[in-house]
Design an enzyme around this catalytic site. Sequence first.
Site, PDB file in Angstrom:
ATOM      1  N   ARG A 199      95.570 -17.325  43.914  1.00  0.00           N
ATOM      2  CA  ARG A 199      95.206 -18.243  44.823  1.00  0.00           C
ATOM      3  C   ARG A 199      96.162 -18.884  45.775  1.00  0.00           C
ATOM      4  NH1 ARG A 199      90.978 -21.309  40.941  1.00  0.00           N
ATOM      5  NH2 ARG A 199      92.651 -21.096  39.754  1.00  0.00           N
ATOM      6  N   ILE A 200      97.420 -19.205  45.124  1.00  0.00           N
ATOM      7  CA  ILE A 200      98.460 -19.802  45.818  1.00  0.00           C
ATOM      8  C   ILE A 200      99.329 -18.688  46.687  1.00  0.00           C
ATOM      9  CG2 ILE A 200     100.668 -21.128  45.708  1.00  0.00           C
ATOM     10  CD1 ILE A 200      99.429 -22.577  43.379  1.00  0.00           C
ATOM     11  N   ASP A 217     101.792  -8.002  41.384  1.00  0.00           N
ATOM     12  CA  ASP A 217     100.656  -8.647  40.434  1.00  0.00           C
ATOM     13  C   ASP A 217      99.952  -7.448  39.587  1.00  0.00           C
ATOM     14  OD1 ASP A 217      98.538  -9.886  39.111  1.00  0.00           O
ATOM     15  OD2 ASP A 217      98.538 -11.534  40.655  1.00  0.00           O
ATOM     16  N   ALA A 230     106.685 -22.570  41.339  1.00  0.00           N
ATOM     17  CA  ALA A 230     105.586 -22.176  40.408  1.00  0.00           C
ATOM     18  C   ALA A 230     105.793 -22.927  39.170  1.00  0.00           C
ATOM     19  CB  ALA A 230     105.273 -20.690  39.952  1.00  0.00           C
ATOM     20  N   ASP A 250     111.330 -26.016  43.250  1.00  0.00           N
ATOM     21  CA  ASP A 250     110.881 -27.015  42.937  1.00  0.00           C
ATOM     22  C   ASP A 250     110.504 -27.582  41.784  1.00  0.00           C
ATOM     23  OD1 ASP A 250     109.283 -29.695  43.959  1.00  0.00           O
ATOM     24  OD2 ASP A 250     107.361 -28.351  43.386  1.00  0.00           O
ATOM     25  N   GLU A 258     112.406 -30.240  32.644  1.00  0.00           N
ATOM     26  CA  GLU A 258     112.252 -31.380  33.448  1.00  0.00           C
ATOM     27  C   GLU A 258     111.969 -32.764  32.815  1.00  0.00           C
ATOM     28  OE1 GLU A 258     109.008 -30.466  35.967  1.00  0.00           O
ATOM     29  OE2 GLU A 258     109.815 -28.517  37.011  1.00  0.00           O
ATOM     30  N   HIS A 263     109.952 -31.211  41.869  1.00  0.00           N
ATOM     31  CA  HIS A 263     108.607 -30.949  41.367  1.00  0.00           C
ATOM     32  C   HIS A 263     107.382 -31.619  42.301  1.00  0.00           C
ATOM     33  CE1 HIS A 263     105.982 -29.097  37.799  1.00  0.00           C
ATOM     34  NE2 HIS A 263     105.398 -28.759  38.748  1.00  0.00           N
ATOM     35  N   LEU A 264     107.490 -31.368  43.416  1.00  0.00           N
ATOM     36  CA  LEU A 264     106.840 -32.012  44.436  1.00  0.00           C
ATOM     37  C   LEU A 264     105.390 -31.087  44.861  1.00  0.00           C
ATOM     38  CD1 LEU A 264     109.571 -33.380  46.848  1.00  0.00           C
ATOM     39  CD2 LEU A 264     108.247 -34.631  44.929  1.00  0.00           C
ATOM     40  N   GLY A 265     105.316 -30.069  44.058  1.00  0.00           N
ATOM     41  CA  GLY A 265     104.296 -29.065  44.752  1.00  0.00           C
ATOM     42  C   GLY A 265     102.851 -29.783  44.800  1.00  0.00           C
TER      43      GLY A 265
END
Length: 531
Positions: free
Chosen positions: A152-153, A172, A232, A257, A262, A280-282
Amino acid sequence: MAKPIVLIAEELSPATVDALGPDFQVVNCDGTDRAELLANLTKGVDAVLVRSATKMDAEAITAAQGLKVIARAGVGLDNIDIAAATAAGIMVVNAPTSNIVSAAELAISLLLASARSISPAHAALRNGKWARSKYTGTELFEKTLGIVGFGRIGQLVAQRMQAFGMNVIAYDPYLQPARAAQLGVKLVELDELLRTADFITIHLPKTKETANLIGADALKKVKPSVHIINTARGGVLDELALYDAVVEGRVAGVGLDVFAIEPCTDSPLFTLDKVIATPHLGASTDEAQERAGIAVAVSVRKALAGELVPDAVNVKGGVIAEEIRPSLPLVEKMAQIATELLGEVPVHMDIQVRGEIAVHDSSILAISALKGSLIAVGAEEVTYVNAPGLAAERAMTSSVTTTADSAEYRSMISLRAATGSGESMTVAGTLMGIKQTQKIIGINSFSLDLEPTGHILFLRYVDRPGVIGTVGQRLGQVHINIAGMQVARSIAGGKALMALSVDSEVSKELLATIKKETAAESVRAVVLVDR
């Protein structure tokens, strides 16, 4: 009655609490403080709402006696031990579509920033340097964008970058080429994508198969002018190999990101001007957080009300069609009836779906049958989450078949349960009218019109006068009221089936008396349970 307790272990949108409504007692804690988290869990909570920082591992799940739902206000589930939750019968839900727009937009932001060296140019200017010539960028127009993971993204990124005039290819292995073609995207093998893409953006979950997928070998195949973006999951892109590739001039730019470990505040990649990094601001937009909070709050409400939640990640069957959902409790009760009438655990149940609803995916009904049968044999705390595992321990299986043919009803379901000794029992059911009233319409060859609720007494006997009177008399003597009765027979004097809905439980002693006085082949009392 005490309100169910919902523990919110991280800061969530105020809309989350609003969506829960007044029917719950909401408790807050700092889920990153392990001692505080465990202390709250051991007090007994019905649901836990987390984001990405709270670790709901096996220890936390074991501590949370009575926990029914773990809700992740977001997409990723790395911080939740799904196997431990499933074994404990705890539903795990997330908000799979809440942040897809935010994540796609961040990927595009990093791609643009990398292409035009925005971050180092900004830093230089703040340090008093007017470095126009140093930060010459590259256009996106007519360049090739390679998307690794076309879910989807990835598809949102493709649609937006096509507006920039980019040629989009994707890798994919699980996507049908026709779906990509609809979006004007060509599916290619990973090696071809690595060789031909000017920009690469990663949109894959981290699994055993995808860990370090873009590693040292892959980075030797890319163009030296390539820009690589990862919003991702950390670990899909090998950070050490990436550092070497940038330093050696084999990669022109990077936007990150996410990181393998983390929080990450000390990486050699951060020393490179060609690397733009964010923490990690997604999903970190007000809109995404609000959508995620509302989505999981709705899921928690459904789960604690005993409903099946479409976004439950550890329930097999995926998204459940609206047309199928009313059949779930019906099939549970059909399985309870079949199991009780057989008098032993079935080794296999075959569910056949007929008529109009047969066009929908009804595979979830296989779990409904297992759940109902397990309830009938006294298994405790059976849910759609743990029913398959509990059934496997008892060597029970189930399957679903569909056919468009249904001669008498618009839709109907039949369930055939078979035991290891070779006995079998078939129960048929349907949903009637606008209210979708549950009805049992057949047991073996006998036709019925029975609403499956409460206490039901079943007799199988040889048809003859006086049986109905005997049963009624015996029930009346112990003040058990008959709410409804159905009698079906093959032929006069042949085999017959009597089903009586009664207002209270029938004792084993009374069942034995009725069986003896009616010379019935079998007399069974079924207590139908909704849970």
